[in-house]
Enzyme design. Structure first.
Site, PDB file in Angstrom:
ATOM      1  N   VAL A 129      30.211 -22.846  10.620  1.00 17.47           N
ATOM      2  CA  VAL A 129      30.453 -24.299  10.852  1.00 17.47           C
ATOM      3  C   VAL A 129      31.534 -24.455  10.181  1.00 17.47           C
ATOM      4  O   VAL A 129      31.867 -24.316   9.699  1.00 17.47           O
ATOM      5  CB  VAL A 129      29.123 -24.963   9.678  1.00 17.47           C
ATOM      6  CG1 VAL A 129      29.693 -26.376  10.381  1.00 17.47           C
ATOM      7  CG2 VAL A 129      27.424 -25.076   9.816  1.00 17.47           C
ATOM      8  N   GLU A 258      21.257 -22.861  -3.151  1.00 14.12           N
ATOM      9  CA  GLU A 258      21.346 -20.996  -4.485  1.00 14.12           C
ATOM     10  C   GLU A 258      20.016 -21.502  -5.619  1.00 14.12           C
ATOM     11  O   GLU A 258      19.484 -20.367  -6.149  1.00 14.12           O
ATOM     12  CB  GLU A 258      22.138 -20.888  -4.541  1.00 14.12           C
ATOM     13  CG  GLU A 258      22.816 -19.594  -5.259  1.00 14.12           C
ATOM     14  CD  GLU A 258      23.774 -18.859  -5.682  1.00 14.12           C
ATOM     15  OE1 GLU A 258      24.033 -18.708  -4.947  1.00 14.12           O
ATOM     16  OE2 GLU A 258      24.543 -18.958  -6.573  1.00 14.12           O
TER      17      GLU A 258
HETATM   18  C1  GAL Z   1      30.124 -18.374  -7.770  1.00 20.32           C
HETATM   19  C2  GAL Z   1      29.674 -17.825  -6.527  1.00 20.32           C
HETATM   20  C3  GAL Z   1      28.822 -19.359  -5.721  1.00 20.32           C
HETATM   21  C4  GAL Z   1      27.831 -19.385  -6.854  1.00 20.32           C
HETATM   22  C5  GAL Z   1      28.283 -19.501  -8.692  1.00 20.32           C
HETATM   23  C6  GAL Z   1      27.137 -20.068  -9.201  1.00 20.32           C
HETATM   24  O1  GAL Z   1      30.660 -16.981  -8.153  1.00 20.32           O
HETATM   25  O2  GAL Z   1      30.934 -18.436  -5.569  1.00 20.32           O
HETATM   26  O3  GAL Z   1      28.718 -19.757  -4.562  1.00 20.32           O
HETATM   27  O4  GAL Z   1      26.916 -18.422  -6.832  1.00 20.32           O
HETATM   28  O5  GAL Z   1      28.797 -18.610  -8.265  1.00 20.32           O
HETATM   29  O6  GAL Z   1      27.414 -19.974 -10.073  1.00 20.32           O
END
Ligand code: GAL
Ligand code: MN
Length: 310
Positions: A129, A258
């Site tokens: 997107v 997530e």
């Molecule tokens: C980062 C990543 C994010 C998320 C985060 C969790 O390294 O870029 O997308 O997963 O960790 O703490």
């Protein structure tokens, strides 16, 4: 007359009993193990292989759904040796007996052979997107080289399996049918050394994604997850409902989808885990000695430039 009524009653009881048995069976034989929230399980450590007698004899079982593996008898595969573990630097199986896929734990030729004859179809979803469309070319070109090359892959179609992938990623090495399972998630490349109470789960109990400090197995990254259509559908439906509940009270979980994915996977254990080889981060470099092969990784990007909401 009385006899007839008794017969009817008996038939009714039997029918009721059968329905009840089915219901109990359906509830108990869910496809992946759900674990009571009260169970205080020990945290599995990715970098500490389990040695000696297993501490995990809780006996969790679930309906085994894997297809029978048939390979061409002429295939010259290396002999597996029961007394010679293939990796002794990392954990290759979870306390609920799901494999953790690392380089060295499988024979790519055997896997390809085993899956080729099954004529499976795999769907993938990739969203690009706004400014993220710039990642699409590299993503697709690298996928063509490395993603499920032994299997037909369909983008958005009816299929046996589905994989949801982030677009700001690139394939660097093989990601094949060894990654298939009913419910599959990948271990985040930044947190696998940490104790569970330091995982970046959502910690506010106002969110439906809340995970208490003494729970959780691994922290998964949402950049790649998948599995059988039915299982992934159940996962995404639940997460979506939870996102909406949170939104209705003005809450957004710390790592959005997530966080909800991680909540779900605490309660519904994945049947296969992908090691951080499958969700590496280019920003983390290449010097982790447990990573023998980077397969799929987040490309380094200027977050301020591509994100609409920083
Ligand atoms: C980062 C990543 C994010 C998320 C985060 C969790 O390294 O870029 O997308 O997963 O960790 O703490
Ligand atoms: Mn991303």
């Amino acid at each position: 007359m009385l006899q007839k009524r008794e017969h009817c009653l008996l038939a009714l009881i039997m029918a009721g009993g059968t329905v009840l048995c089915w219901l109990v069976f359906l509830c108990c034989s869910s496809d992946h193990p759900s674990v009571s929230v009260k169970l205080q399980s020990k945290q599995a450590k990715l970098m500490e292989p389990v040695e000696g007698p297993s501490e995990y004899d809780e006996g969790l079982t679930w309906r085994q759904v894997h297809h029978q593996v048939v390979v061409n008898h002429r295939l010259q595969s290396k002999q597996a040796k029961l007394m010679e573990p293939v990796r002794n630097d990392v954990l290759t199986i979870t306390p609920w007996l799901a494999p953790i896929v690392w380089e060295g734990t499988f024979d790519p030729q055997v896997i390809d052979e085993a899956f080729r004859s099954l004529n499976l179809t795999i769907a993938t979803t990739v969203f690009a997107v706004g400014k993220y469309t710039r990642f699409l070319r590299d993503f697709l070109e690298s996928a063509e080289k490395h993603f499920m090359t032994a299997i037909e892959v369909h983008i958005h179609r009816e299929a046996h399996y589905i994989f949801c992938l982030d677009v700001d990623m690139k394939f660097q090495g093989r990601v094949g049918p060894e990654a298939l399972g009913r419910l599959v998630a990948a271990i985040h490349p930044w947190f696998y050394w940490y104790p569970r109470n330091q995982y970046p789960y959502e910690r506010r109990n106002v969110s439906t994604a809340y995970v208490p400090l003494d729970q959780g197995d691994f922290y998964y990254q949402a950049n790649i997850f998948g599995g059988a259509l039915e299982d992934v559908h159940r996962l995404t439906k639940t997460c979506r409902e939870h996102l909406e509940v949170d939104k209705s009270v003005g809450v957004e979980a710390v790592w959005q989808e997530e966080s909800h994915l991680n909540w779900y996977l605490v309660k519904n254990k994945p049947t296969k885990l992908l090691s951080p080889e499958y969700v590496w981060d280019d920003a983390r470099g290449r010097d982790a000695k447990e990573i023998k092969l980077v397969r799929f990784s987040s490309v380094i990007k200027n977050k301020a430039e591509v994100r609409e909401n920083p």
